[in-house]
Design an enzyme around this catalytic site. Structure first.
Site, PDB file in Angstrom:
ATOM      1  N   HIS A  46       0.797  -1.217   0.000  1.00 20.49           N
ATOM      2  CA  HIS A  46       0.000   0.000   0.000  1.00 20.49           C
ATOM      3  C   HIS A  46       0.839   1.281   0.000  1.00 20.49           C
ATOM      4  O   HIS A  46       0.612   2.159  -0.820  1.00 20.49           O
ATOM      5  CB  HIS A  46      -1.056   0.043   1.090  1.00 20.49           C
ATOM      6  CG  HIS A  46      -1.961   1.224   0.869  1.00 20.49           C
ATOM      7  ND1 HIS A  46      -2.847   1.276  -0.178  1.00 20.49           N
ATOM      8  CD2 HIS A  46      -2.037   2.405   1.467  1.00 20.49           C
ATOM      9  CE1 HIS A  46      -3.444   2.441  -0.194  1.00 20.49           C
ATOM     10  NE2 HIS A  46      -2.978   3.149   0.791  1.00 20.49           N
ATOM     11  N   TYR A  60       1.714   5.293  -2.393  1.00 18.99           N
ATOM     12  CA  TYR A  60       2.054   6.670  -2.031  1.00 18.99           C
ATOM     13  C   TYR A  60       3.458   7.035  -2.461  1.00 18.99           C
ATOM     14  O   TYR A  60       3.754   8.198  -2.705  1.00 18.99           O
ATOM     15  CB  TYR A  60       1.819   6.894  -0.526  1.00 18.99           C
ATOM     16  CG  TYR A  60       0.332   7.006  -0.280  1.00 18.99           C
ATOM     17  CD1 TYR A  60      -0.309   8.236  -0.446  1.00 18.99           C
ATOM     18  CD2 TYR A  60      -0.441   5.894  -0.020  1.00 18.99           C
ATOM     19  CE1 TYR A  60      -1.675   8.337  -0.311  1.00 18.99           C
ATOM     20  CE2 TYR A  60      -1.806   5.982   0.121  1.00 18.99           C
ATOM     21  CZ  TYR A  60      -2.418   7.208  -0.028  1.00 18.99           C
ATOM     22  OH  TYR A  60      -3.767   7.306   0.082  1.00 18.99           O
ATOM     23  N   HIS A  79      -9.413   1.112 -11.269  1.00 13.78           N
ATOM     24  CA  HIS A  79      -9.051   2.107 -10.260  1.00 13.78           C
ATOM     25  C   HIS A  79      -7.577   2.499 -10.370  1.00 13.78           C
ATOM     26  O   HIS A  79      -7.248   3.678 -10.444  1.00 13.78           O
ATOM     27  CB  HIS A  79      -9.361   1.569  -8.862  1.00 13.78           C
ATOM     28  CG  HIS A  79      -8.684   2.311  -7.763  1.00 13.78           C
ATOM     29  ND1 HIS A  79      -9.058   3.592  -7.390  1.00 13.78           N
ATOM     30  CD2 HIS A  79      -7.645   1.990  -6.963  1.00 13.78           C
ATOM     31  CE1 HIS A  79      -8.276   4.000  -6.407  1.00 13.78           C
ATOM     32  NE2 HIS A  79      -7.408   3.050  -6.134  1.00 13.78           N
ATOM     33  N   PHE A  80      -6.684   1.502 -10.398  1.00 12.72           N
ATOM     34  CA  PHE A  80      -5.283   1.954 -10.384  1.00 12.72           C
ATOM     35  C   PHE A  80      -4.779   2.368 -11.755  1.00 12.72           C
ATOM     36  O   PHE A  80      -3.719   2.964 -11.876  1.00 12.72           O
ATOM     37  CB  PHE A  80      -4.342   0.989  -9.642  1.00 12.72           C
ATOM     38  CG  PHE A  80      -4.085  -0.316 -10.293  1.00 12.72           C
ATOM     39  CD1 PHE A  80      -4.592  -1.465  -9.734  1.00 12.72           C
ATOM     40  CD2 PHE A  80      -3.302  -0.405 -11.428  1.00 12.72           C
ATOM     41  CE1 PHE A  80      -4.342  -2.691 -10.317  1.00 12.72           C
ATOM     42  CE2 PHE A  80      -3.050  -1.618 -12.015  1.00 12.72           C
ATOM     43  CZ  PHE A  80      -3.580  -2.764 -11.459  1.00 12.72           C
ATOM     44  N   HIS A  81      -5.580   2.097 -12.800  1.00  9.86           N
ATOM     45  CA  HIS A  81      -5.213   2.719 -14.075  1.00  9.86           C
ATOM     46  C   HIS A  81      -5.611   4.199 -14.100  1.00  9.86           C
ATOM     47  O   HIS A  81      -5.133   4.954 -14.942  1.00  9.86           O
ATOM     48  CB  HIS A  81      -5.795   1.944 -15.254  1.00  9.86           C
ATOM     49  CG  HIS A  81      -4.939   0.762 -15.617  1.00  9.86           C
ATOM     50  ND1 HIS A  81      -5.055  -0.457 -14.994  1.00  9.86           N
ATOM     51  CD2 HIS A  81      -3.897   0.632 -16.485  1.00  9.86           C
ATOM     52  CE1 HIS A  81      -4.141  -1.293 -15.494  1.00  9.86           C
ATOM     53  NE2 HIS A  81      -3.425  -0.651 -16.384  1.00  9.86           N
ATOM     54  N   ARG A 104     -10.361  -9.749 -11.973  1.00  8.27           N
ATOM     55  CA  ARG A 104      -9.139  -9.142 -12.493  1.00  8.27           C
ATOM     56  C   ARG A 104      -8.129 -10.250 -12.778  1.00  8.27           C
ATOM     57  O   ARG A 104      -8.366 -11.411 -12.434  1.00  8.27           O
ATOM     58  CB  ARG A 104      -8.577  -8.148 -11.477  1.00  8.27           C
ATOM     59  CG  ARG A 104      -7.872  -8.811 -10.309  1.00  8.27           C
ATOM     60  CD  ARG A 104      -7.567  -7.845  -9.180  1.00  8.27           C
ATOM     61  NE  ARG A 104      -6.395  -7.032  -9.453  1.00  8.27           N
ATOM     62  CZ  ARG A 104      -5.784  -6.301  -8.497  1.00  8.27           C
ATOM     63  NH1 ARG A 104      -6.228  -6.316  -7.252  1.00  8.27           N
ATOM     64  NH2 ARG A 104      -4.743  -5.563  -8.793  1.00  8.27           N
ATOM     65  N   ARG A 105      -7.031  -9.925 -13.408  1.00 11.22           N
ATOM     66  CA  ARG A 105      -5.900 -10.840 -13.627  1.00 11.22           C
ATOM     67  C   ARG A 105      -6.339 -12.168 -14.235  1.00 11.22           C
ATOM     68  O   ARG A 105      -5.859 -13.218 -13.846  1.00 11.22           O
ATOM     69  CB  ARG A 105      -5.202 -11.166 -12.306  1.00 11.22           C
ATOM     70  CG  ARG A 105      -4.655  -9.994 -11.562  1.00 11.22           C
ATOM     71  CD  ARG A 105      -4.053 -10.485 -10.261  1.00 11.22           C
ATOM     72  NE  ARG A 105      -3.511  -9.418  -9.452  1.00 11.22           N
ATOM     73  CZ  ARG A 105      -3.846  -9.223  -8.182  1.00 11.22           C
ATOM     74  NH1 ARG A 105      -4.724 -10.003  -7.592  1.00 11.22           N
ATOM     75  NH2 ARG A 105      -3.285  -8.246  -7.510  1.00 11.22           N
TER      76      ARG A 105
END
Lengths: 158, 541
Positions: B217, B221, B368-370, B433-434
């Site tokens: 996580h 950041y 989301h993380f794209h 996913r994946r």
């Protein structure tokens, strides 16, 4: 440290909303019992087939418990046992699942039933199935070359 | 910067980063095409092998190399040229990271390490894969040593003064990285390496995952903070303004440091073996980052508004029209900032105690993380490159390249918009996913996901065009643009009123240690004491 007046308002409002949100989540979890599946139950991953109740996967009606049925699932690369099962609509079901080899997912598409299966651990989730239909169960955690072929089917009938 | 040694050090990192973008981007294109059902990979190459390439090269290599290159440049720009010691450490770190990258990449290409970048023990990769990634981390620590040494040197030379804002932010970023990587180093050194080498037979899966997510996580950041550095301290200069508040900028970075590390359980919300109370505690800690995020949003838009009004803007929103929309150094990162609004909202859903069950491990998370990493962060990195690369190579950002950069950002936004939206939608419908292309025996639900996968392929193909464009611009700025001098823009921050406590590391590191111990001690001890029999290794690809 100087802070602009509007920024104070902005942060107070934002932080207040945040606190309210977390209180709602907390009350929902610890008062109403909507916790994520967090069972602390253990099993020898190499002796799953010889350990009750996983020696007999499938749906079982139970009495004298908080739920009506127990659904026992054994996952291994790349299938679930049983490959299909039928549950009467409106029944309260305790799902108990584990894996014989690597990490798998257990996601009943179109519902909130979604958990990880990890070697050595039993994943548990209690839910009421109040919608009829055929729900596809997929492995949603990468488990090897046949990952995307791993499935089962939950049928909820009247 | 007249310091040519520092320039080459930063540049070397950026070159590796963009090479990783080229290869990882190609892997991404192949992936969306396979998943849409339109392509079968030749020569026995597996979908999950390509997925491992994509994740490792873009999630770990592109980001880490780019960030370290940018941090070196930021410190050198604001705290002065590196000493011989820092230069030597920096290069040693670079070569060790590169060696590790090549080792891991080789094992992935030989199909000996198709375990994705999250490792997934008890799937067992070749030991050289784990050793390679260890070297990447050890190398990054040496680079961190070079930075911290430069920072300490500056403080010794300037007693009682507040350090330059960009240097301070760079140091927070690298400290966050060092503390976070202790977790992944722990699992690799003590669990995965001895196990893959055959020294021990078994691996404990839950502790390995917990150590991984302790790192996984804050990694997010570590990607985001360099983008924030540019937003806080560079963009204001680009638009001709000042830093809104030096002390608030520092405070927000400190809060990101505190509240990004002890929260890994929110990636493990639906896992067995962890008590619901500890999961909830880490959910609460996760959400504390909302506070510095709000501070950041306020500061940025305040800077924009103040500058717009200085230029004579009227009315409530007139200042928006005064911003330099035709300057890629502003425009490209600005799109990234806008993308962070839906991205952050999606993140709130992912990290929520119960809502996570709806989206956990569905392709929603990928969507989301794209938006976060692959749009907010990456577009900001592109925006940084457009002045940093010519600054380092002694060239200039020409009008043509500036225009192409804006076109690139628009292509990226369109491609990502299509891909990410369809990922979010398919995820809500339950698509995992994946996973490679599958109709799951023509199950009606799975057939309903296919059109979204086709849309993902369209978005992914547009994104690949975006990658070609950005590589063209980068190569131009590095080797072909006219000679000249491009500024490394740093805004005035007015640090005179900054409280001294903000730079007192004893305070912050003590609070951080306390938070980590509170969040992890009991559940971790529990995991070890109540551990089930551990797992042998499997190779299922």
């Amino acid at each position: 440290m100087h802070m602009h007046l509007y920024e104070k308002w902005w942060l107070t409002l934002g932080t207040g909303a945040l606190i309210l949100f977390l209180i709602i989540l907390g009350v929902s979890a610890f008062h109403q019992g909507h916790k994520p599946p967090s069972a602390k139950a253990y099993i020898d991953p190499e002796r799953v087939d010889a350990t009750a109740p996983f020696d007999q996967p499938g749906l079982k009606e139970v009495s004298g418990k908080d739920w009506d049925y127990e659904l026992v699932i054994v996952a291994s690369a790349f299938h679930y046992e049983p490959a299909e099962f039928t549950v009467p609509k409106g029944s309260k079901v305790k799902i108990m699942a584990t894996t014989k080899d690597v990490i798998h997912g257990f996601e009943v598409a179109g519902t909130n039933i979604n958990m990880m299966l990890e070697p050595g651990y039993i994943s548990e989730y209690v839910t009421t199935l109040d919608q009829t239909g055929e729900f596809l169960i997929v492995c949603n955690e990468y488990c090897g070359a046949g990952h995307h072929t791993m499935k089962s089917m939950l049928k909820v009938v009247d | 910067m007249t310091d040519t040694r520092g320039r080459s050090l930063s540049l070397a990192h950026l070159y590796v980063a963009y090479t990783a973008l080229a290869l990882g981007g190609l892997a991404g294109l192949l992936q969306v095409l396979v998943r849409s059902g339109g392509l079968t990979l030749p020569a026995g190459i597996g979908y999950y092998q390509i997925l491992t390439v994509h994740g490792v090269l873009l999630g770990l290599i592109l980001t880490t190399f780019f960030i370290i290159g940018f941090l070196h440049a930021s410190i050198i720009r604001t705290a002065g040229p590196y000493s011989n010691r820092s230069i030597a450490l920096g290069w040693l770190g670079f070569w060790i990271m590169l060696t590790g990258t090549l080792m891991s990449a080789t094992m992935i290409l030989l199909n000996e390490a198709t375990v994705l970048y999250t490792f997934y023990a008890p799937l067992q990769a070749h030991w050289l894969f784990y050793l390679g990634l260890t070297l990447v981390i050890v190398g990054s620590w040496l680079s961190g040593g070079a930075m911290i040494s430069a920072y300490r040197h500056w403080r010794k030379e300037h007693p009682g003064q507040t350090s330059p804002l960009l240097t301070f932010m760079a140091i927070i970023t690298i400290v966050l990285w060092i503390i976070a990587t202790l977790g992944v180093a722990g699992t690799v050194l003590f669990q995965l390496l001895p196990w893959s080498l055959g020294i021990v037979e078994r691996v404990d899966v839950l502790t390995s995952r917990t150590l991984f997510w302790y790192f996984g996580h804050p990694l997010v950041y570590f990607w985001l903070l360099p983008a924030y550095m540019a937003w806080y301290a560079v963009i204001p200069k680009v638009i001709g303004g000042r830093v809104f508040s030096d002390s608030l900028a520092r405070l927000s970075f400190l809060l990101f440091l505190l509240f990004s590390i002890p929260v890994g359980f929110h990636h493990q919300l639906v896992e067995p073996g962890i008590d619901a109370f500890w999961k909830y505690l880490q959910v609460v800690l996760t959400f504390m980052v909302v506070i510095p995020s709000l501070m950041t949003a306020f500061s940025l838009f305040a800077t924009f508004e103040i500058r717009g009004r200085e230029l004579g803007a009227k009315g409530l929103f007139g200042w928006i029209r005064k911003l330099p929309w035709r300057d890629s150094r502003f425009m490209v990162p600005f799109i990234g900032m806008l993308a962070f609004i839906p991205a952050g909202a999606g993140g709130l859903i992912n990290a929520s105690n119960q809502m996570n069950q709806v989206v956990h491990n569905t392709i929603w998370v990928t969507g989301h993380f794209h938006l976060t990493l692959a749009t907010t962060v990456v577009l900001t990195f592109f925006g940084i490159s457009y002045w940093l690369i010519p600054h380092l190579t002694g060239r200039v950002l020409t009008k043509e390249m500036n225009r192409l950069a804006i076109i690139q950002a628009i292509v990226w936004t369109v491609g990502m918009g299509i891909m990410s939206l369809s990922m979010h939608a398919a995820g809500l419908l339950g698509a995992p996913r994946r996973s490679s292309f599958s109709t799951y025996g023509d199950a009606p639900q799975a057939l309903g996901w296919i059109p979204y996968q086709a849309a993902q392929a369209i978005g992914g193909t547009i994104l690949f065009i975006g990658i070609i464009l950005v590589l063209y611009i980068v190569v131009n700025l590095a080797f072909f643009a006219p000679k000249g001098s491009e500024a490394f823009p740093v805004a005035e921050s007015g640090s005179a009123q900054t409280p001294k406590a903000l730079e007192d590391w004893r305070i912050w590191l003590t609070i951080l240690t306390a938070l980590i111990l509170i969040a992890y001690s009991v559940p971790f001890i529990d995991m070890i004491q109540q551990a089930p029999p551990a797992s042998k290794g499997y190779r299922l690809w």
